[in-house]
Design an enzyme around this catalytic site. Structure first.
Site, PDB file in Angstrom:
ATOM      1  N   GLN A 255     -39.346  19.922   7.404  1.00 53.23           N
ATOM      2  CA  GLN A 255     -38.984  18.678   8.070  1.00 53.23           C
ATOM      3  C   GLN A 255     -38.739  17.543   7.088  1.00 53.23           C
ATOM      4  O   GLN A 255     -37.950  16.635   7.364  1.00 53.23           O
ATOM      5  CB  GLN A 255     -40.082  18.283   9.063  1.00 53.23           C
ATOM      6  CG  GLN A 255     -40.254  19.271  10.195  1.00 53.23           C
ATOM      7  CD  GLN A 255     -38.945  19.558  10.915  1.00 53.23           C
ATOM      8  OE1 GLN A 255     -38.363  18.688  11.552  1.00 53.23           O
ATOM      9  NE2 GLN A 255     -38.468  20.796  10.812  1.00 53.23           N
ATOM     10  N   HIS A 258     -35.126  16.691   6.147  1.00 53.16           N
ATOM     11  CA  HIS A 258     -34.226  16.071   7.127  1.00 53.16           C
ATOM     12  C   HIS A 258     -33.842  14.652   6.744  1.00 53.16           C
ATOM     13  O   HIS A 258     -32.697  14.232   6.935  1.00 53.16           O
ATOM     14  CB  HIS A 258     -34.904  16.017   8.498  1.00 53.16           C
ATOM     15  CG  HIS A 258     -34.633  17.217   9.344  1.00 53.16           C
ATOM     16  ND1 HIS A 258     -33.384  17.605   9.723  1.00 53.16           N
ATOM     17  CD2 HIS A 258     -35.480  18.120   9.894  1.00 53.16           C
ATOM     18  CE1 HIS A 258     -33.454  18.690  10.466  1.00 53.16           C
ATOM     19  NE2 HIS A 258     -34.718  19.025  10.594  1.00 53.16           N
ATOM     20  N   GLU A 323     -44.043  14.800  16.317  1.00 52.97           N
ATOM     21  CA  GLU A 323     -42.942  15.505  16.980  1.00 52.97           C
ATOM     22  C   GLU A 323     -43.234  17.009  17.029  1.00 52.97           C
ATOM     23  O   GLU A 323     -43.086  17.655  18.064  1.00 52.97           O
ATOM     24  CB  GLU A 323     -41.649  15.223  16.208  1.00 52.97           C
ATOM     25  CG  GLU A 323     -40.430  15.925  16.743  1.00 52.97           C
ATOM     26  CD  GLU A 323     -39.226  15.740  15.831  1.00 52.97           C
ATOM     27  OE1 GLU A 323     -38.109  16.026  16.292  1.00 52.97           O
ATOM     28  OE2 GLU A 323     -39.393  15.335  14.663  1.00 52.97           O
ATOM     29  N   HIS A 324     -43.600  17.573  15.879  1.00 49.52           N
ATOM     30  CA  HIS A 324     -43.974  18.988  15.794  1.00 49.52           C
ATOM     31  C   HIS A 324     -45.415  19.086  15.289  1.00 49.52           C
ATOM     32  O   HIS A 324     -45.793  18.361  14.368  1.00 49.52           O
ATOM     33  CB  HIS A 324     -43.090  19.744  14.796  1.00 49.52           C
ATOM     34  CG  HIS A 324     -41.623  19.520  14.962  1.00 49.52           C
ATOM     35  ND1 HIS A 324     -40.927  18.544  14.265  1.00 49.52           N
ATOM     36  CD2 HIS A 324     -40.718  20.145  15.750  1.00 49.52           C
ATOM     37  CE1 HIS A 324     -39.651  18.586  14.604  1.00 49.52           C
ATOM     38  NE2 HIS A 324     -39.497  19.542  15.509  1.00 49.52           N
ATOM     39  N   ASP A 357     -36.996  25.248  16.084  1.00 50.12           N
ATOM     40  CA  ASP A 357     -35.717  24.588  15.843  1.00 50.12           C
ATOM     41  C   ASP A 357     -34.540  25.431  16.307  1.00 50.12           C
ATOM     42  O   ASP A 357     -33.518  24.898  16.736  1.00 50.12           O
ATOM     43  CB  ASP A 357     -35.549  24.289  14.347  1.00 50.12           C
ATOM     44  CG  ASP A 357     -36.251  23.013  13.931  1.00 50.12           C
ATOM     45  OD1 ASP A 357     -36.666  22.244  14.821  1.00 50.12           O
ATOM     46  OD2 ASP A 357     -36.396  22.790  12.711  1.00 50.12           O
ATOM     47  N   HIS A 416     -39.350  -7.803  57.707  1.00 44.99           N
ATOM     48  CA  HIS A 416     -39.772  -6.399  57.648  1.00 44.99           C
ATOM     49  C   HIS A 416     -40.533  -6.032  58.928  1.00 44.99           C
ATOM     50  O   HIS A 416     -40.275  -4.990  59.548  1.00 44.99           O
ATOM     51  CB  HIS A 416     -40.688  -6.164  56.438  1.00 44.99           C
ATOM     52  CG  HIS A 416     -39.976  -6.059  55.128  1.00 44.99           C
ATOM     53  ND1 HIS A 416     -39.237  -7.082  54.612  1.00 44.99           N
ATOM     54  CD2 HIS A 416     -39.913  -5.041  54.237  1.00 44.99           C
ATOM     55  CE1 HIS A 416     -38.742  -6.708  53.449  1.00 44.99           C
ATOM     56  NE2 HIS A 416     -39.136  -5.469  53.186  1.00 44.99           N
TER      57      HIS A 416
END
Length: 426
Positions: A255, A258, A323-324, A357, A416
């Site tokens: 990761q 990235h 995230e992971h 992934d 109402h």
């Protein structure tokens, strides 16, 4: 990568600190706002102007022809096609289990109520161009939408001087994309949100992109729905003495490569593992083609935390909400209930993050930046809308009339109350 060892309270304070990913956020917001306004005003003309300006490509037509898609599919290596087809099968079988049914409740006499679940009519998918071409993301975005029943899936991707990435077009064909347009950046998001003479307006926009794409998605939210505001990638690993340092390091780097602001984190109760993984990361990073990016991520956001015990490791990682999250412990599945905040979880020594992934089936479009505390992975439920309905007979309404009018008048809404009472006027 730096090793930190402190009390749990101090570690919890440290993990809350994140680098600001966008230094000139106000300038980006302003630029994107201007692009969106121009696309609304001038449509295709503005889109083509921005493609010439930003991508240095002069476009006659924005739409990719079916022949171009078919030719790209035929030119894609057969091993890539087979891998994409296997990924499609796994992603499909997983997301089919997410399908929800409409329901009707008629247990009370004279009352029918329920919820109808229906697919969105049209969804737009943004696919980055250049070196950030991810065929796997097309499958992850499109397949849940197809399972949900979305009838029109529109893909946009920046034009390339040498033509669009063949594997990207092949993945679009395999996934079932209906239309593809060569539009990138904030102008692509504006086109999908408001429509142009060529690009159709959609109901929802999904897919990753750079800061201009993310900012545009944020600005058009409300005009259309979006999946999420994605930030730099994150991976957390909880590991003990039986973890293999070279494998832990490789997973963290998967990761880190990235983005310079990606966040690789290891939390362990073994100081010796922390030191071994740190050395392995220094060794392995120099072997990577994207080593400069990975090194920057290690320095900017990465760290290895040493805690007193594994329970503290889960407490710390729940605060990060990565995230992971990998759990490299024996009988890892037994720890699942200790995980409160994570986008996707990988259990056991063989469940390396890239498994998710590409191929396992769960989605890789995941919440980042700690938003796993309240956001979920992309799924079939993101491509449907719920409509609730109710039907009362006159007798059923009479039984509940007084409670309704009482509440209406407590809120000061006389009309109402009278709307209900009008059903019983002599």
């Amino acid at each position: 990568m730096q090793i930190i060892e402190d009390s749990l309270d101090q570690l919890l304070k440290q993990v809350a600190i994140r680098t600001n990913a966008v230094a000139n956020r106000e300038e980006v917001e302003k630029s994107v706002r201007e692009i969106i306004a121009n696309v609304i005003k001038d449509g295709d003309q503005a889109v083509k102007m921005y493609e010439q300006k930003f991508d240095n490509v002069e476009l006659e037509s924005l739409k990719v022809t079916q022949q171009e898609i078919d030719d790209a599919y035929e030119a894609t290596d057969d091993t890539v096609i087979k891998a994409l087809e296997l990924a499609k099968a796994n992603i499909t079988s997983f997301h089919q289990m997410e399908v929800e049914d409409s329901f009707i409740d008629a247990k009370k006499k004279g009352v029918i109520r329920g919820e109808k679940i229906a697919p969105l009519a049209a969804v737009g998918l943004y696919v980055p161009g250049g070196t950030a071409a991810y065929p796997s993301s097309i499958l992850m975005n499109v397949i849940p939408a197809k399972i949900a029943g979305v009838s029109r899936i529109v893909m946009v991707t920046p034009p390339q001087k040498d033509g669009l990435n063949k594997a990207v077009l092949a993945a679009a064909k395999i996934a079932g994309v209906d239309e593809i347009y060569t539009v990138g950046g904030a102008q692509a998001i504006a086109s999908l949100a408001y429509g142009t003479e060529t690009v159709p307006r959609v109901d929802k926009i999904t897919g990753p992109g750079n800061v201009f794409v993310a900012t545009a998605k944020k600005q058009v939210f409300g005009q259309v729905d979006i999946d999420m505001i994605a930030g730099p990638s994150e991976i957390g690993v909880i590991a003990g003495s039986q973890a293999v340092p070279s494998q832990v390091a490789a997973d963290l780097l998967s990761q880190a490569e990235h983005d310079k602001l990606a966040r690789p984190i290891l939390v362990t109760d073994e100081r010796s593992l922390a030191e071994a993984v740190s050395k392995e990361m220094d060794r392995q990073v120099d072997l990577l083609p994207r080593k400069e990016i990975a090194k920057a991520a290690m320095d900017n956001e990465g760290f290895i935390a040493v805690v007193d015990d594994i329970d503290d490791a889960f407490t710390l990682m729940n605060a990060v909400a990565p995230e992971h999250l990998e759990v490299q412990l024996p009988d890892a599945i037994e720890y699942l209930n200790q995980i409160k905040n994570a986008g996707s979880v990988f259990l056991g020594f063989s469940a390396s993050e890239p498994l998710g992934d590409y191929l396992a089936g769960p989605n890789h479009i995941l919440p980042t930046g700690g938003t796993a505390r309240f956001f979920s992975p992309l799924g079939v439920q993101d491509f449907v809308k719920r409509t609730q309905f109710v039907s009362y007979t006159r007798d059923a309404l009479k039984n509940e009339k007084d409670a309704i009018t009482t509440l209406a008048r407590v809120e000061g809404l006389e009309a109402h109350a009278r709307a209900i009472e009008s059903r019983f006027d002599d």
